[in-house]
Design an enzyme around this catalytic site. Sequence first.
Site, PDB file in Angstrom:
ATOM      1  N   TYR A 224       0.768  -1.271  -0.105  1.00 24.18           N
ATOM      2  CA  TYR A 224      -0.025   0.010   0.069  1.00 24.18           C
ATOM      3  C   TYR A 224       1.001   1.326  -0.103  1.00 24.18           C
ATOM      4  CZ  TYR A 224      -5.084  -0.791   0.055  1.00 24.18           C
ATOM      5  OH  TYR A 224      -6.267  -1.038  -0.210  1.00 24.18           O
TER       6      TYR A 224
ATOM      7  N   THR B 151      -3.228   7.495 -21.234  1.00 27.63           N
ATOM      8  CA  THR B 151      -3.078   6.040 -20.843  1.00 27.63           C
ATOM      9  C   THR B 151      -1.612   5.695 -21.181  1.00 27.63           C
ATOM     10  OG1 THR B 151      -4.012   5.078 -22.997  1.00 27.63           O
ATOM     11  CG2 THR B 151      -5.323   5.068 -21.287  1.00 27.63           C
TER      12      THR B 151
ATOM     13  N   ARG C 191      -0.856  -1.388 -19.039  1.00 32.45           N
ATOM     14  CA  ARG C 191      -2.111  -0.825 -18.682  1.00 32.45           C
ATOM     15  C   ARG C 191      -2.334   0.253 -17.672  1.00 32.45           C
ATOM     16  NH1 ARG C 191      -5.197  -3.164 -22.078  1.00 32.45           N
ATOM     17  NH2 ARG C 191      -6.904  -2.124 -21.637  1.00 32.45           N
TER      18      ARG C 191
END
Length: 479
Positions: A65, A271, A280
């Site tokens: 995280y 992107t 991606r």
Amino acid sequence: MSSLNAESTAYRSALDVVRTVEPRVADAIAAELADQRASLKLIASENYASPAVLLAMGNWFSDKYAEGTIGRRFYAGCRNVDTVEAIAAEHARELFGAPHAYVQPHSGIDANLVAFWAILADRVEAPALRKAQARQVNDLTEEDWFALRRELGNQRMLGMSLDAGGHLTHGFRPNISGKMFDQRSYGTDPATGLIDYAALRQTAKEFKPLVLVGGYSAYPRKVNFRILREIADEVGATFMVDMAHFAGLVAGKVFTGDFDPVPYAHIVTTTTHKSLRGPRGGLVLCQPELADQVDRGCPMVLGGPLPHVMAAKAVALAEARQPTFADYAQRIVDNAQALAEGLLRRGVRLVTGGTDNHLVLIDTTGFGLTGRQAEQALLDAGIVTNRNSIPQDPNGAWYTSGIRIGTPALTTRGLGTAQMDETADLINTVLSQTKPGVGPDGAPSKAKYVLDPALADRIAKQADELLAGFPLYPSVDLG
Ligand code: DSN
């Protein structure tokens, strides 16, 4: 050990490990490589990332995280995440010549949401805080907070219409952006298919948007971002460009001067997996005055960053800074133009009559077909494309009247202009031999079509032969 052996060994070992837990997943991964190797992929938004990019994603960074920004996290132990995020951001700044880069967005829509909320925070929230002499939103009274929320939800956006090639995330109702903003569209000149800058200027003057959005997902021409910036300045709009489709052409310096959005826009999104050829994901570039607001993207609108994907972005952006990438970008456009010329020579109708970028838009009404019929017939023949609306589309957004084809993937595979002419021949043969079908009640159908299966098989074999000289991931042998 040669690099071929290193990559094959890496993938074989990885699949062996996966196979011990869930063999069906390992098999599906291997099957995906086989399918991609076997198809003539002309989807304008897809590409093939390098093994280095793909391998950078499959690791223990996924376990971490890291909400917050570099050096300022809400979790401890983010030293290595800081390292890869900083490298990715540095490559993005250098590659595009941007003052600030934020590489956390998980996708294009996420990058756009970060940009929209950075603009709203800068243009609407910050002045409201100043007026109320509040340091942050928690310091506002209930009454001021209610007023601010109403104001945030009552702003205007001007973006390219969907049938002219705009994107759903540029303020259209089915997307969250359309629920956030009062949106109006600019389109293209019906006679030429090109953006009508005079009409756009007029619409902007009447509508007075807070945000002017440039960028597209199905417009086959260059856009003059200098003119769009002038219009934005004239009406007091913040100018945002979504360059998801053509970021590779900006990175490779095919789009320069007025056609490079980075010097003109206040904020640019993209992107990373289309013509840029990375993993991606998404990223945001901006001018210094928006940097603090952009960096609040997580946790404001984004979930925790994907550090493994940021590592892969760093690798892909490093690749895009190599001189070979500029050559790749130029070949994308050369191939698209050769494909367009091959189609035009065979009498195929193209929106705008050609292309300046990586994509070509076929008007399938010239074949008496909907986009859906054409897409499925091409798929039967091993040619993977996607249907797309065309300007003033008579068949709506589901069936459409267009086929969008793009060259980034086949160019990565090594195909050149000679193969594009062969590809044009295959496409024209399939579409000219496909007839619209009828529904169960005998009425004309927008989905059904008739194509001789023997012809489809013959074209699929020709497509295989075309691809045989250009192996995909040649260094990866799964055995
Ligand atoms: N899905 C992408 C495309 O195909 O253009 C954009 O969202």
